[in-house]
Design a protein around this motif. Sequence first.
Motif, PDB file in Angstrom:
ATOM      1  N   THR A   1       0.831  -1.208   0.000  1.00  0.00           N
ATOM      2  CA  THR A   1       0.000   0.000   0.000  1.00  0.00           C
ATOM      3  C   THR A   1       0.861   1.251   0.000  1.00  0.00           C
ATOM      4  N   LYS A   2       1.884   1.268   0.822  1.00  0.00           N
ATOM      5  CA  LYS A   2       2.777   2.428   0.877  1.00  0.00           C
ATOM      6  C   LYS A   2       3.513   2.622  -0.446  1.00  0.00           C
ATOM      7  N   THR A   3       3.980   1.530  -1.040  1.00  0.00           N
ATOM      8  CA  THR A   3       4.748   1.636  -2.278  1.00  0.00           C
ATOM      9  C   THR A   3       3.872   2.107  -3.426  1.00  0.00           C
ATOM     10  N   LEU A   4       2.621   1.670  -3.462  1.00  0.00           N
ATOM     11  CA  LEU A   4       1.690   2.154  -4.485  1.00  0.00           C
ATOM     12  C   LEU A   4       1.416   3.649  -4.318  1.00  0.00           C
ATOM     13  N   LYS A   5       1.259   4.090  -3.093  1.00  0.00           N
ATOM     14  CA  LYS A   5       1.061   5.526  -2.843  1.00  0.00           C
ATOM     15  C   LYS A   5       2.281   6.321  -3.291  1.00  0.00           C
ATOM     16  N   ALA A   6       3.468   5.804  -2.975  1.00  0.00           N
ATOM     17  CA  ALA A   6       4.702   6.478  -3.377  1.00  0.00           C
ATOM     18  C   ALA A   6       4.801   6.556  -4.896  1.00  0.00           C
ATOM     19  N   TRP A   7       4.468   5.459  -5.565  1.00  0.00           N
ATOM     20  CA  TRP A   7       4.527   5.422  -7.032  1.00  0.00           C
ATOM     21  C   TRP A   7       3.603   6.477  -7.642  1.00  0.00           C
ATOM     22  N   ARG A   8       2.356   6.542  -7.151  1.00  0.00           N
ATOM     23  CA  ARG A   8       1.403   7.505  -7.701  1.00  0.00           C
ATOM     24  C   ARG A   8       1.852   8.936  -7.437  1.00  0.00           C
ATOM     25  N   PHE A   9       2.405   9.179  -6.258  1.00  0.00           N
ATOM     26  CA  PHE A   9       2.909  10.516  -5.920  1.00  0.00           C
ATOM     27  C   PHE A   9       4.013  10.933  -6.888  1.00  0.00           C
ATOM     28  N   LEU A  10       4.965  10.061  -7.110  1.00  0.00           N
ATOM     29  CA  LEU A  10       6.076  10.375  -8.007  1.00  0.00           C
ATOM     30  C   LEU A  10       5.589  10.541  -9.452  1.00  0.00           C
ATOM     31  N   TYR A  11       4.639   9.727  -9.846  1.00  0.00           N
ATOM     32  CA  TYR A  11       4.129   9.790 -11.209  1.00  0.00           C
ATOM     33  C   TYR A  11       3.371  11.097 -11.439  1.00  0.00           C
ATOM     34  N   ARG A  12       2.501  11.470 -10.496  1.00  0.00           N
ATOM     35  CA  ARG A  12       1.729  12.715 -10.635  1.00  0.00           C
ATOM     36  C   ARG A  12       2.646  13.917 -10.766  1.00  0.00           C
ATOM     37  N   ARG A  13       3.776  13.868 -10.102  1.00  0.00           N
ATOM     38  CA  ARG A  13       4.679  15.015 -10.079  1.00  0.00           C
ATOM     39  C   ARG A  13       5.737  14.966 -11.178  1.00  0.00           C
ATOM     40  N   GLY A  14       5.611  14.037 -12.095  1.00  0.00           N
ATOM     41  CA  GLY A  14       6.494  14.006 -13.253  1.00  0.00           C
ATOM     42  C   GLY A  14       7.852  13.379 -13.028  1.00  0.00           C
ATOM     43  N   PHE A  15       8.033  12.708 -11.902  1.00  0.00           N
ATOM     44  CA  PHE A  15       9.330  12.070 -11.648  1.00  0.00           C
ATOM     45  C   PHE A  15       9.525  10.842 -12.524  1.00  0.00           C
TER      46      PHE A  15
ATOM     47  N   LEU B   1       5.165   0.756 -16.609  1.00  0.00           N
ATOM     48  CA  LEU B   1       4.001   0.869 -15.741  1.00  0.00           C
ATOM     49  C   LEU B   1       3.478   2.305 -15.717  1.00  0.00           C
ATOM     50  N   GLY B   2       2.158   2.457 -15.868  1.00  0.00           N
ATOM     51  CA  GLY B   2       1.527   3.765 -15.783  1.00  0.00           C
ATOM     52  C   GLY B   2       1.216   4.139 -14.349  1.00  0.00           C
ATOM     53  N   MET B   3       0.504   5.256 -14.171  1.00  0.00           N
ATOM     54  CA  MET B   3       0.259   5.760 -12.824  1.00  0.00           C
ATOM     55  C   MET B   3      -0.687   4.863 -12.036  1.00  0.00           C
ATOM     56  N   ASN B   4      -1.706   4.317 -12.684  1.00  0.00           N
ATOM     57  CA  ASN B   4      -2.729   3.562 -11.961  1.00  0.00           C
ATOM     58  C   ASN B   4      -2.275   2.133 -11.713  1.00  0.00           C
ATOM     59  N   ALA B   5      -1.250   2.001 -10.899  1.00  0.00           N
ATOM     60  CA  ALA B   5      -0.652   0.699 -10.618  1.00  0.00           C
ATOM     61  C   ALA B   5      -1.486  -0.078  -9.610  1.00  0.00           C
ATOM     62  N   LYS B   6      -1.392  -1.398  -9.711  1.00  0.00           N
ATOM     63  CA  LYS B   6      -2.069  -2.308  -8.804  1.00  0.00           C
ATOM     64  C   LYS B   6      -1.026  -3.272  -8.222  1.00  0.00           C
ATOM     65  N   PRO B   7      -1.372  -3.979  -7.149  1.00  0.00           N
ATOM     66  CA  PRO B   7      -0.392  -4.894  -6.547  1.00  0.00           C
ATOM     67  C   PRO B   7       0.181  -5.899  -7.539  1.00  0.00           C
ATOM     68  N   GLU B   8      -0.642  -6.353  -8.471  1.00  0.00           N
ATOM     69  CA  GLU B   8      -0.139  -7.333  -9.440  1.00  0.00           C
ATOM     70  C   GLU B   8       0.851  -6.737 -10.435  1.00  0.00           C
ATOM     71  N   ASP B   9       0.997  -5.409 -10.432  1.00  0.00           N
ATOM     72  CA  ASP B   9       1.966  -4.755 -11.316  1.00  0.00           C
ATOM     73  C   ASP B   9       3.370  -4.750 -10.732  1.00  0.00           C
ATOM     74  N   PHE B  10       3.546  -5.350  -9.560  1.00  0.00           N
ATOM     75  CA  PHE B  10       4.865  -5.475  -8.963  1.00  0.00           C
ATOM     76  C   PHE B  10       5.417  -6.871  -9.219  1.00  0.00           C
ATOM     77  N   VAL B  11       6.685  -6.924  -9.527  1.00  0.00           N
ATOM     78  CA  VAL B  11       7.383  -8.182  -9.765  1.00  0.00           C
ATOM     79  C   VAL B  11       8.238  -8.478  -8.538  1.00  0.00           C
ATOM     80  N   VAL B  12       8.190  -9.694  -8.055  1.00  0.00           N
ATOM     81  CA  VAL B  12       9.031 -10.114  -6.931  1.00  0.00           C
ATOM     82  C   VAL B  12      10.240 -10.853  -7.494  1.00  0.00           C
ATOM     83  N   MET B  13      11.427 -10.468  -7.026  1.00  0.00           N
ATOM     84  CA  MET B  13      12.667 -11.047  -7.524  1.00  0.00           C
ATOM     85  C   MET B  13      13.544 -11.486  -6.360  1.00  0.00           C
ATOM     86  N   ASP B  14      14.460 -12.409  -6.651  1.00  0.00           N
ATOM     87  CA  ASP B  14      15.475 -12.756  -5.666  1.00  0.00           C
ATOM     88  C   ASP B  14      16.772 -12.027  -6.009  1.00  0.00           C
ATOM     89  N   PHE B  15      17.779 -12.212  -5.161  1.00  0.00           N
ATOM     90  CA  PHE B  15      19.020 -11.466  -5.347  1.00  0.00           C
ATOM     91  C   PHE B  15      19.997 -12.161  -6.295  1.00  0.00           C
TER      92      PHE B  15
END
Length: 229
Positions: free
Chosen positions: A6-20, A43-57
């Motif tokens: 939830t926090k990461t989606l909010k951060a993404w939308r904030f950065l996207y709205r502001r042109g970052f 990825l566009g601004m209207n991201a959803k949880p499924e738009d995140f990819v989980v990776m290992d190191f």
Amino acid sequence: MDELMTKTLKAWRFLYRRGFIEGFGHISARLPDDRFMITRHSLGMNAKPEDFVVMDFEGNKLEGAGDPPGEFPIHLEVLSARPDVNSVIHYHGMYSTSFTTSGQLLRPIHLMGTLFHDGIPVYHDPRLVSDRKRGATLAQALGSHRAVLMCAHGATITGASVEEAVASAFLFEENAHRACISATLGTPQWIDDETAADAGAELIRTRGPFRRVWALVEAEDEDEQVRNA
């Protein structure tokens, strides 16, 4: 993971709205058990949880729809090298990047810019960080700093949390914007090193800038949800 998402989606939308972001940047967050999640490619601004990819190191995709961004090695190598970092943001800032193509060295010129008082290193290869070797070299250039500029390319910002990373990116670009304005008016009057170190340490100790920017993230997101209801 739900709260972090939830926090990461909010951060993404904030950065996207502001042109970052503008279709090119990405954000990651460390997960337990040697994994991290990262916004998928294109990825566009209207991201959803499924738009995140989980990776290992090791660079393997474990979960999620779509492909990871081509520059996922930025996140993989920085998170690997810096156990104190739990979130990484890469973006192509107009103002901050100009300092890698102008012969000017970006320094704190505004109070909030003193968060970066310990220096802003530059990674000198403008090419995409598309493999682990380049990612490791970028992480080495970053060192123990909060941010690293990428010559003729962009910036990579870190944080101990998603909240700290997004606030740092916001304030990093704001400091660069103010410096660019000052340069058009005359000679930039940078904050001297001793004052910057003292002011920056105080801001980091109180955590005020991180809380204030995150409050803005929350308020903007709430307003958007109301408008879309």
